[in-house]
Design an enzyme around this catalytic site. Structure first.
Site, PDB file in Angstrom:
ATOM      1  N   SER A  36     -50.313   0.048 -14.166  1.00 62.21           N
ATOM      2  CA  SER A  36     -49.949  -1.226 -13.564  1.00 62.21           C
ATOM      3  C   SER A  36     -50.232  -1.117 -12.073  1.00 62.21           C
ATOM      4  O   SER A  36     -49.757  -0.180 -11.411  1.00 62.21           O
ATOM      5  CB  SER A  36     -48.470  -1.544 -13.798  1.00 62.21           C
ATOM      6  OG  SER A  36     -48.103  -2.728 -13.123  1.00 62.21           O
ATOM      7  N   GLY A 256     -73.202 -12.527  -8.023  1.00 65.05           N
ATOM      8  CA  GLY A 256     -74.322 -12.657  -8.953  1.00 65.05           C
ATOM      9  C   GLY A 256     -74.616 -14.101  -9.303  1.00 65.05           C
ATOM     10  O   GLY A 256     -75.785 -14.492  -9.449  1.00 65.05           O
ATOM     11  N   ASP A 257     -73.580 -14.906  -9.422  1.00 65.55           N
ATOM     12  CA  ASP A 257     -73.775 -16.332  -9.716  1.00 65.55           C
ATOM     13  C   ASP A 257     -74.507 -17.021  -8.569  1.00 65.55           C
ATOM     14  O   ASP A 257     -75.402 -17.847  -8.784  1.00 65.55           O
ATOM     15  CB  ASP A 257     -72.429 -17.017  -9.954  1.00 65.55           C
ATOM     16  CG  ASP A 257     -71.674 -16.448 -11.140  1.00 65.55           C
ATOM     17  OD1 ASP A 257     -72.329 -15.937 -12.064  1.00 65.55           O
ATOM     18  OD2 ASP A 257     -70.426 -16.509 -11.133  1.00 65.55           O
TER      19      ASP A 257
END
Length: 314
Positions: A36, A256-257
């Protein structure tokens, strides 16, 4: 060019961990990890691969057509995209699911651990490309970006059957999809996008060598992070395009987009593949300098100035 951008439309929940993920892993206990991470920051941003790409193209002055599935909570997001030049008339609205959620934690080395809740995106498999093409008077290119896997396969098959050129961008879904499905997504693509790790994963899961893939696609575009991009075609020498210098690093989500947005915009303008790589790199740099995939602004004078500074005044 009339370009349809298919893929995910989501809300990004971006968190930062002040440390290194690798320092928390015990080598001989990787088969039962229980961790966590206490994070220092949470930012909620608009995202989703297709929406990020369409936003970038719209910001560069094009009119991309967004094709994907969302929930009824999409109204504000739709308004935002439309104000930035995106055609949202072919977005499917689910009556029962929320818009997809992307939850991502980034460490000090910009490594990321993420989860993605599908939500309404599962209904993207119900979308037909035929009515989209009919509404627009035809399509010149369909980008198949990460989405519901069945939707990706359906859109690819339909584009192939209708004779519409398509670009394959399986990226984040490569880990989930079997080799047979990846071969269906790649075979016959006019363009194949991926980063250097995904390049190897595609070859491993399809069983095809790099040469065999180049027999099946028109152009293979491989992003290399801080090393830029390499563009390959059958029978041609590899074309390497160096990265555009950044003014600092904030968060890599959506980089990347943005590269795809710049690349496809240059392609729509009829520019060379080298120019496509340059526009992709510079657009990606703008995202790296902000937290979130759609938090940047593109001013013509500044953008062209940075482009000239990185790649020459011509």
């Amino acid at each position: 060019m009339r370009i349809a951008v298919t893929g995910s439309i989501a809300t990004d929940h971006l968190m930062t961990f002040p440390g290194r993920f690798g320092d928390q892993l015990i080598a001989d206990q990787l088969d039962r990890v229980s961790l966590s991470f206490l994070v220092d920051d949470l930012q909620v941003r608009r995202g989703g691969c297709a929406a990020n790409i369409a936003f970038g193209m719209g910001s560069l002055g094009l009119r991309p057509v967004l094709v994907g599935a969302v929930g009824t909570d999409f109204a504000d997001y739709r308004s935002w995209l439309e104000r930035h030049g995106v055609d949202c008339d072919s977005v499917h609205v689910s009556e029962v699911h929320h818009t997809a959620r992307f939850l991502c934690t980034t460490d000090d080395d910009h490594n990321q651990i993420a989860s993605f809740y599908t939500g309404a995106m599962a209904e993207a498999r119900l979308i037909e490309l035929g009515p989209v093409a009919e509404r627009l008077g035809g399509l010149d290119l369909v980008l198949i970006s990460p989405n519901d896997p069945e939707a990706m396969l359906r859109h690819t098959d339909e584009a192939r059957d209708r004779g519409i050129p398509f670009a394959a961008d399986p990226s984040q879904q490569l880990a989930r999809m079997p080799g047979e499905d990846i071969r269906r997504l790649v075979d016959g693509a006019a363009y194949l996008f991926g980063n250097d790790y995904e390049r190897g994963l595609i070859e491993q899961k399809t069983g095809w060598s790099d040469e065999e893939i180049l027999e099946r696609v028109g152009v293979r575009v491989t992003t290399l992070g801080p090393k830029g991009v390499v563009i390959d075609r059958k029978g041609e020498p590899s074309l390497h395009v160096s990265p555009a210098p950044e003014n600092g690093k904030a968060d890599p989500t959506g980089v990347g987009d943005a590269f795809r947005a710049g690349f496809l915009s240059a392609l729509a303008w009829g520019l060379s593949l080298e120019r496509c790589g340059q526009l992709g790199n510079l657009t990606a740099t703008h995202v790296l300098e902000r937290v979130g995939g759609q938090e940047y602004e593109l001013g013509q004078e500044e953008f062209l100035g940075r482009l000239a500074g990185a790649y020459g005044a011509e």
